[in-house]
Design a protein around this motif. Sequence first.
Motif, PDB file in Angstrom:
ATOM      1  N   UNK A 355      10.218 -60.826   0.163  1.00 53.25           N
ATOM      2  CA  UNK A 355      10.871 -60.333   1.385  1.00 53.25           C
ATOM      3  C   UNK A 355      12.241 -59.744   1.058  1.00 53.25           C
ATOM      4  N   UNK A 356      12.959 -60.386   0.125  1.00 56.95           N
ATOM      5  CA  UNK A 356      14.272 -59.872  -0.252  1.00 56.95           C
ATOM      6  C   UNK A 356      14.153 -58.494  -0.892  1.00 56.95           C
ATOM      7  N   UNK A 357      13.138 -58.315  -1.726  1.00 59.94           N
ATOM      8  CA  UNK A 357      12.892 -57.001  -2.327  1.00 59.94           C
ATOM      9  C   UNK A 357      12.586 -55.971  -1.246  1.00 59.94           C
ATOM     10  N   UNK A 358      11.735 -56.357  -0.300  1.00 61.15           N
ATOM     11  CA  UNK A 358      11.377 -55.441   0.784  1.00 61.15           C
ATOM     12  C   UNK A 358      12.610 -55.018   1.577  1.00 61.15           C
ATOM     13  N   UNK A 359      13.494 -55.955   1.823  1.00 67.49           N
ATOM     14  CA  UNK A 359      14.696 -55.672   2.597  1.00 67.49           C
ATOM     15  C   UNK A 359      15.631 -54.709   1.854  1.00 67.49           C
ATOM     16  N   UNK A 360      15.591 -54.733   0.523  1.00 68.53           N
ATOM     17  CA  UNK A 360      16.453 -53.865  -0.285  1.00 68.53           C
ATOM     18  C   UNK A 360      15.824 -52.504  -0.557  1.00 68.53           C
ATOM     19  N   UNK A 361      14.588 -52.298  -0.103  1.00 69.91           N
ATOM     20  CA  UNK A 361      13.941 -51.013  -0.310  1.00 69.91           C
ATOM     21  C   UNK A 361      13.811 -50.703  -1.791  1.00 69.91           C
ATOM     22  N   UNK A 362      14.046 -49.450  -2.157  1.00 64.08           N
ATOM     23  CA  UNK A 362      13.920 -49.053  -3.556  1.00 64.08           C
ATOM     24  C   UNK A 362      14.868 -49.840  -4.458  1.00 64.08           C
ATOM     25  N   UNK A 363      16.033 -50.198  -3.905  1.00 63.30           N
ATOM     26  CA  UNK A 363      16.977 -50.982  -4.696  1.00 63.30           C
ATOM     27  C   UNK A 363      16.408 -52.317  -5.127  1.00 63.30           C
ATOM     28  N   UNK A 364      15.488 -52.857  -4.333  1.00 63.82           N
ATOM     29  CA  UNK A 364      14.934 -54.172  -4.640  1.00 63.82           C
ATOM     30  C   UNK A 364      14.117 -54.218  -5.918  1.00 63.82           C
ATOM     31  N   UNK A 365      13.514 -53.084  -6.275  1.00 66.98           N
ATOM     32  CA  UNK A 365      12.703 -53.052  -7.495  1.00 66.98           C
ATOM     33  C   UNK A 365      13.469 -52.429  -8.667  1.00 66.98           C
ATOM     34  N   UNK A 366      14.745 -52.139  -8.448  1.00 70.82           N
ATOM     35  CA  UNK A 366      15.551 -51.460  -9.467  1.00 70.82           C
ATOM     36  C   UNK A 366      16.320 -52.469 -10.315  1.00 70.82           C
ATOM     37  N   UNK A 367      17.006 -51.935 -11.326  1.00 65.82           N
ATOM     38  CA  UNK A 367      17.853 -52.772 -12.170  1.00 65.82           C
ATOM     39  C   UNK A 367      19.230 -53.009 -11.552  1.00 65.82           C
ATOM     40  N   UNK A 368      19.509 -52.413 -10.401  1.00 61.23           N
ATOM     41  CA  UNK A 368      20.816 -52.567  -9.774  1.00 61.23           C
ATOM     42  C   UNK A 368      20.966 -53.897  -9.040  1.00 61.23           C
ATOM     43  N   UNK A 369      19.861 -54.567  -8.793  1.00 58.12           N
ATOM     44  CA  UNK A 369      19.877 -55.890  -8.175  1.00 58.12           C
ATOM     45  C   UNK A 369      19.031 -56.833  -9.043  1.00 58.12           C
ATOM     46  N   UNK A 370      19.298 -58.134  -8.999  1.00 56.60           N
ATOM     47  CA  UNK A 370      18.550 -59.066  -9.855  1.00 56.60           C
ATOM     48  C   UNK A 370      17.186 -59.447  -9.305  1.00 56.60           C
ATOM     49  N   UNK A 371      16.801 -58.909  -8.144  1.00 55.38           N
ATOM     50  CA  UNK A 371      15.624 -59.424  -7.443  1.00 55.38           C
ATOM     51  C   UNK A 371      14.317 -59.215  -8.196  1.00 55.38           C
ATOM     52  N   UNK A 372      14.124 -58.032  -8.786  1.00 47.77           N
ATOM     53  CA  UNK A 372      12.861 -57.771  -9.471  1.00 47.77           C
ATOM     54  C   UNK A 372      12.683 -58.709 -10.657  1.00 47.77           C
ATOM     55  N   UNK A 373      13.758 -58.925 -11.411  1.00 43.35           N
ATOM     56  CA  UNK A 373      13.670 -59.820 -12.561  1.00 43.35           C
ATOM     57  C   UNK A 373      13.491 -61.267 -12.112  1.00 43.35           C
ATOM     58  N   UNK A 374      14.142 -61.655 -11.018  1.00 47.46           N
ATOM     59  CA  UNK A 374      13.936 -62.991 -10.468  1.00 47.46           C
ATOM     60  C   UNK A 374      12.488 -63.172 -10.025  1.00 47.46           C
ATOM     61  N   UNK A 375      11.933 -62.133  -9.409  1.00 50.17           N
ATOM     62  CA  UNK A 375      10.536 -62.198  -8.965  1.00 50.17           C
ATOM     63  C   UNK A 375       9.603 -62.416 -10.158  1.00 50.17           C
TER      64      UNK A 375
END
Length: 404
Positions: A355-375
């Motif tokens: 859900x956090x990735x979804x809320x961040x849009x493209x940024x959620x799957x990028x290297x600019x946020x830690x979410x993708x690596x946390x996922x």
Amino acid sequence: MDFAFDARTEELRARLLAFMDEHVYPAEEVAHEQRQRLSSPWENPPVVEELKAEARRQGLWNLFLPDAEYGAGLTNLQYAPLAEITGRSPQLAPTATNCAAPDTGNMEVLAQFGDERQKKQWLEPLLAGEIRSAFAMTEPEVASSDATNITTHIRREGDEYVISGRKWYISGAMHPDCTIFIVMGKTDPDGPDIRRQQSMVLVPRDTPGVTVKRAMQVFGYEDHYHGGHAEVVFDEARVPVSNLIGEEGGGFAIAQARLGPGRIHHCMRLIGMAERAIELMCRRAVSREAFGKTLAQQGVVQNWIADARVAVEQLRLLVLKTAWMMDTVGNRGAHTEIQAIKIATPRTVVGILDRAIQLHGAGGVSQDFPLAELYAGARTLMLADGPDEVHQRSLARREIKKYL
């Protein structure tokens, strides 16, 4: 059960939270930039060594070991909220405090089952953060979720053990400071008791016949901070018989002793990952606007955040109960609870991160946020230390047995 933190836990929490704010979070971007300039991707960025030195100076070191002779002497209930804090930055904080897997489990094995020579040679430098280690159990050719399936062979020839087999996803093995493997294999493959066929031996990385073949990726990540996950081949690798940990046939029991604390440590850190995700969701929600409203004013976003908060509070109580039971009735007495948190925590945190990735849009799957690596890390923990389905099977059988 009283889950109020005692005075020592509160004091350590305050120090650790300050350490995270003052040193760890600012180092995340620095570490990423430094890594781009390293000659080897497996080396620690200089800032990691600086964090380790600072954590040790502040007494935030080896917090995971309950034995005061080797570590902080904390109970599981005392350590739980500290591990949760380090889980907010899982790539840096556990390593900075010398509380990172697989070294934690390996140090526990050596502290509990190692002889004095093994402790002097391997445990002491691990406690000091001078070397790294790896735990070699999982194999590609068999379903390693059933540890009795492993095919690596350990045969005795005189005063030596000869090890042959292929392992993969051996965490930490790519790190240049990884100098020792704990290898699980079969010393008695035809023995009548399938849980007494396995043993564990210490195999130095530079042993002839040991080849670290390649790094295994996890959703495209190589997990550099933890020393990667390697495929390792043992081709007639010879070590002294004195490198046996415990006794022949004791490998399965040692593995169970190692994995119990490891599972709760993972779940503690996962809760920290979920808290980081909720924080990022809220910051994103109040700072972005869509269709004339901030995201924070959108009903669906409010539901995501509310559901995440409820889920984390539920998980934390279950993990704290498990920690308390491990302290009071032992790991065997807390078997059901350990399995319950291992099932519930990764899948719930994966949902929150999604859900956090979804809320961040493209940024959620990028290297600019830690979410993708946390996922990627959270999703992997639905497999590591036993797949969910194995724990569900065991837990269900224990429940059904009450009615037979």
